[in-house]
Design a protein around this motif. Structure first.
Motif, PDB file in Angstrom:
ATOM      1  N   GLY A 104      19.780  -1.669   4.498  1.00  0.00           N
ATOM      2  CA  GLY A 104      19.975  -0.146   3.760  1.00  0.00           C
ATOM      3  C   GLY A 104      18.700   0.609   4.882  1.00  0.00           C
ATOM      4  N   VAL A 105      17.721   0.039   5.175  1.00  0.00           N
ATOM      5  CA  VAL A 105      16.825   0.649   5.773  1.00  0.00           C
ATOM      6  C   VAL A 105      17.182   0.947   7.203  1.00  0.00           C
ATOM      7  CG1 VAL A 105      14.410   0.375   6.751  1.00  0.00           C
ATOM      8  CG2 VAL A 105      14.805  -0.330   4.329  1.00  0.00           C
ATOM      9  N   LEU A 106      17.977  -0.125   7.968  1.00  0.00           N
ATOM     10  CA  LEU A 106      18.204  -0.119   9.341  1.00  0.00           C
ATOM     11  C   LEU A 106      18.993   1.130   9.313  1.00  0.00           C
ATOM     12  CD1 LEU A 106      18.449  -4.166  10.218  1.00  0.00           C
ATOM     13  CD2 LEU A 106      17.156  -2.258  11.174  1.00  0.00           C
ATOM     14  N   GLY A 107      20.141   1.265   8.666  1.00  0.00           N
ATOM     15  CA  GLY A 107      21.154   2.274   8.759  1.00  0.00           C
ATOM     16  C   GLY A 107      22.374   1.425   9.382  1.00  0.00           C
ATOM     17  N   ALA A 108      23.718   2.157   9.327  1.00  0.00           N
ATOM     18  CA  ALA A 108      24.826   1.555   9.504  1.00  0.00           C
ATOM     19  C   ALA A 108      24.914   0.785  10.795  1.00  0.00           C
ATOM     20  CB  ALA A 108      25.863   2.556   9.503  1.00  0.00           C
ATOM     21  N   GLU A 109      24.739   1.519  12.185  1.00  0.00           N
ATOM     22  CA  GLU A 109      25.059   0.788  13.170  1.00  0.00           C
ATOM     23  C   GLU A 109      24.120  -0.555  13.477  1.00  0.00           C
ATOM     24  OE1 GLU A 109      24.481   3.950  12.890  1.00  0.00           O
ATOM     25  OE2 GLU A 109      26.894   4.567  13.232  1.00  0.00           O
ATOM     26  N   ALA A 110      22.830  -0.317  13.338  1.00  0.00           N
ATOM     27  CA  ALA A 110      21.657  -1.324  13.350  1.00  0.00           C
ATOM     28  C   ALA A 110      22.051  -2.497  12.336  1.00  0.00           C
ATOM     29  CB  ALA A 110      20.301  -0.986  13.326  1.00  0.00           C
ATOM     30  N   ARG A 137       8.824   1.240   8.633  1.00  0.00           N
ATOM     31  CA  ARG A 137       8.379   1.933  10.070  1.00  0.00           C
ATOM     32  C   ARG A 137       7.924   3.307  10.292  1.00  0.00           C
ATOM     33  NH1 ARG A 137      14.294   0.175  12.077  1.00  0.00           N
ATOM     34  NH2 ARG A 137      14.492   1.579  10.316  1.00  0.00           N
ATOM     35  N   THR A 138       8.152   4.177   9.070  1.00  0.00           N
ATOM     36  CA  THR A 138       7.936   5.441   9.125  1.00  0.00           C
ATOM     37  C   THR A 138       6.888   5.692   7.770  1.00  0.00           C
ATOM     38  OG1 THR A 138       9.668   6.279   7.661  1.00  0.00           O
ATOM     39  CG2 THR A 138      10.083   6.023  10.081  1.00  0.00           C
ATOM     40  N   GLY A 139       7.107   4.974   6.735  1.00  0.00           N
ATOM     41  CA  GLY A 139       6.246   5.090   5.784  1.00  0.00           C
ATOM     42  C   GLY A 139       7.019   6.062   4.748  1.00  0.00           C
ATOM     43  N   ALA A 188       0.810  -1.345  -0.090  1.00  0.00           N
ATOM     44  CA  ALA A 188      -0.201   0.094  -0.096  1.00  0.00           C
ATOM     45  C   ALA A 188       0.924   1.400   0.095  1.00  0.00           C
ATOM     46  CB  ALA A 188      -1.023   0.004   1.303  1.00  0.00           C
ATOM     47  N   LEU A 189       1.913   1.212   0.873  1.00  0.00           N
ATOM     48  CA  LEU A 189       2.837   2.395   0.825  1.00  0.00           C
ATOM     49  C   LEU A 189       3.822   2.376  -0.498  1.00  0.00           C
ATOM     50  CD1 LEU A 189       4.372   2.221   4.510  1.00  0.00           C
ATOM     51  CD2 LEU A 189       3.023   4.207   3.408  1.00  0.00           C
ATOM     52  N   VAL A 190       4.181   1.479  -1.096  1.00  0.00           N
ATOM     53  CA  VAL A 190       4.663   1.239  -2.351  1.00  0.00           C
ATOM     54  C   VAL A 190       3.962   1.922  -3.329  1.00  0.00           C
ATOM     55  CG1 VAL A 190       5.832  -0.110  -4.289  1.00  0.00           C
ATOM     56  CG2 VAL A 190       6.319  -0.654  -1.800  1.00  0.00           C
ATOM     57  N   ASP A 191       2.691   1.566  -3.617  1.00  0.00           N
ATOM     58  CA  ASP A 191       1.631   2.169  -4.304  1.00  0.00           C
ATOM     59  C   ASP A 191       1.401   3.665  -4.436  1.00  0.00           C
ATOM     60  OD1 ASP A 191       1.518  -0.213  -5.577  1.00  0.00           O
ATOM     61  OD2 ASP A 191      -0.391  -0.779  -4.668  1.00  0.00           O
ATOM     62  N   LEU A 192       1.296   3.984  -3.193  1.00  0.00           N
ATOM     63  CA  LEU A 192       0.737   5.503  -2.587  1.00  0.00           C
ATOM     64  C   LEU A 192       2.201   6.397  -3.083  1.00  0.00           C
ATOM     65  CD1 LEU A 192      -0.666   7.707  -1.146  1.00  0.00           C
ATOM     66  CD2 LEU A 192       0.680   7.208   0.839  1.00  0.00           C
ATOM     67  N   TRP A 193       3.503   6.110  -2.878  1.00  0.00           N
ATOM     68  CA  TRP A 193       4.649   6.608  -3.316  1.00  0.00           C
ATOM     69  C   TRP A 193       4.740   6.549  -4.923  1.00  0.00           C
ATOM     70  CZ3 TRP A 193       7.489  10.339  -0.787  1.00  0.00           C
ATOM     71  CH2 TRP A 193       7.487  10.268   0.647  1.00  0.00           C
ATOM     72  N   GLY A 194       4.151   5.692  -5.592  1.00  0.00           N
ATOM     73  CA  GLY A 194       4.219   5.655  -6.998  1.00  0.00           C
ATOM     74  C   GLY A 194       5.610   4.860  -7.447  1.00  0.00           C
ATOM     75  N   ARG A 232      -0.224   3.303   5.597  1.00  0.00           N
ATOM     76  CA  ARG A 232       0.747   2.482   6.846  1.00  0.00           C
ATOM     77  C   ARG A 232      -0.239   1.528   7.772  1.00  0.00           C
ATOM     78  NH1 ARG A 232       3.651   5.438  11.291  1.00  0.00           N
ATOM     79  NH2 ARG A 232       4.543   3.325  11.551  1.00  0.00           N
ATOM     80  N   ALA A 233      -1.508   1.967   7.816  1.00  0.00           N
ATOM     81  CA  ALA A 233      -2.239   1.242   8.653  1.00  0.00           C
ATOM     82  C   ALA A 233      -2.837  -0.100   7.645  1.00  0.00           C
ATOM     83  CB  ALA A 233      -3.799   2.126   8.927  1.00  0.00           C
ATOM     84  N   ARG A 234      -2.572  -0.100   6.585  1.00  0.00           N
ATOM     85  CA  ARG A 234      -3.051  -1.142   5.990  1.00  0.00           C
ATOM     86  C   ARG A 234      -1.893  -2.062   5.488  1.00  0.00           C
ATOM     87  NH1 ARG A 234      -4.754   1.282   0.565  1.00  0.00           N
ATOM     88  NH2 ARG A 234      -4.939  -1.064  -0.015  1.00  0.00           N
TER      89      ARG A 234
END
Length: 341
Positions: A300-306, A270-272, A120-126, A146-148
């Motif tokens: 890539g999403v987690l960032g370097a440390e995580a 986690r943020t959309g 749903a988020l992927v579609d929303l962002w095009g 995000r709720a979906r």
């Protein structure tokens, strides 16, 4: 330049040379990108290793992935699930179940940084089949999408091998399906009797065996296209792919610019919102290209440390590039550093 050597590439492996035959090549288009394979025909294989026979085997495997996992094909298993009514159960073919099981495991390990229910988020962002955008959606639209979403909303009945559509969930396998396709096609080539080959689909690769001279299939870790060759912190790295796959997730592949900011196609479930953590790319080496693909997206999403923490705990060979004021910084996992020894 430096080189990475997997532990599996032993002296015995190099001594087991491929037949003294020319390396053949095949290629084509699939999934909006290209595929190619370089291979050494085995002695006595005859028509079984002809270009026509091997091409048919590759294209059949690719068609299976598209028929099951494409969100661009309205008749695919994934698209039918996405459009299904709430409360309905959907039987899953084996390949689909394999990908979903891996996706759910990586989602849990990464705390939702990887999420196969992000559609749903992927579609929303095009960034999916929906028309491309030229500016970001409104925050209220993002929260509604995000709720979906959410991998926790997925209920898999392993006994019935079926998946429940709770209502509004849209699966998106774009962060894992291409890697699975590499594994799936490689399995088909092995079933056809090939022992020595290098397979590539959309920049993700898998190498098996060696070349006729006994050397491994050498490939370079992908350099972000906007990065100058002499950028501080960047070092060209070649990898010996022997029973090993490589996948890279980068913020430069797709996206759009608006009011001076680049909005990358990789979203943080986690943020959309698209990534904004300084990570340029994440490259993973793994025996499974499916897992390399999924972990590269998650890192890539987690960032370097995580990402480094997860790669260390899971003993995954990973290389992350992060922006710095002077250029880029490499973050290498212990498993990847061990390949430099």
């Amino acid at each position: 330049m430096r080189v990475l050597i997997p532990a599996a590439l032993s002296a015995l492996a190099i001594a087991s040379r491929a037949p003294a035959a020319p390396v053949e090549s095949l290629g084509g288009q699939t999934m909006g990108t290209t595929w190619s394979v370089r291979y050494v025909p085995m002695p006595g294989a005859g028509a079984a290793h002809s270009a026509a026979t091997l091409r048919a085997a590759v294209e059949q495997r690719l068609a299976e992935v598209i028929d099951q996992m494409s969100h661009w094909e309205p008749g695919s298993v994934l698209s039918r699930y996405n459009d299904a009514a709430p409360g309905t159960w959907h039987p899953l073919p084996p390949a689909f179940r394999t990908v979903l099981a891996c996706a759910l495991r990586v989602a849990a390990e990464s705390g939702g940084a990887f999420d196969p229910a992000l559609g749903a988020l992927v579609d929303l962002w095009g960034f999916g089949p929906a028309p491309a955008r030229t500016e970001p959606p409104a925050p209220r639209e993002i929260e509604a999408a995000r709720a979906r979403c959410g991998w926790q909303r997925l209920t898999l009945d392993t006994a019935r091998q079926s998946l429940l559509q709770p209502g509004g969930v849209r699966l998106d396998f774009s962060g894992i399906a291409k890697g699975f396709a590499v594994d799936h096609v490689a399995d088909g080539l092995r079933q056809a009797g090939l022992v020595h080959f290098l397979l590539e689909i959309g920049g993700e690769l898998r190498g098996e065996g060696v070349k006729p001279d006994g050397s491994p299939w050498w490939v370079a870790i992908e350099r972000p296209p906007h990065l100058p060759q002499a950028a501080p912190g960047w070092q060209e790295t070649r990898v010996a792919l022997h029973g090993l796959a490589i996948a890279t997730s980068g913020d430069y592949r797709r996206g759009f610019a608006w009011q001076g900011r680049h909005y990358a196609h990789t979203l943080d479930p986690r943020t959309g919102w698209p990534l904004d953590n300084g990570i340029i790319s994440a490259t993973v080496l793994h025996p499974s290209c499916m897992e390399a693909d999924a972990y590269a997206t998650a890192f890539g999403v987690l960032g370097a440390e995580a990402a480094l923490d997860l790669a260390t705990r899971r003993d995954i060979a990973a290389c992350l590039l992060r922006r710095t004021g002077a250029g880029v910084e490499e973050i290498l996992s212990p498993a990847l550093i061990a390949m430099l020894d």
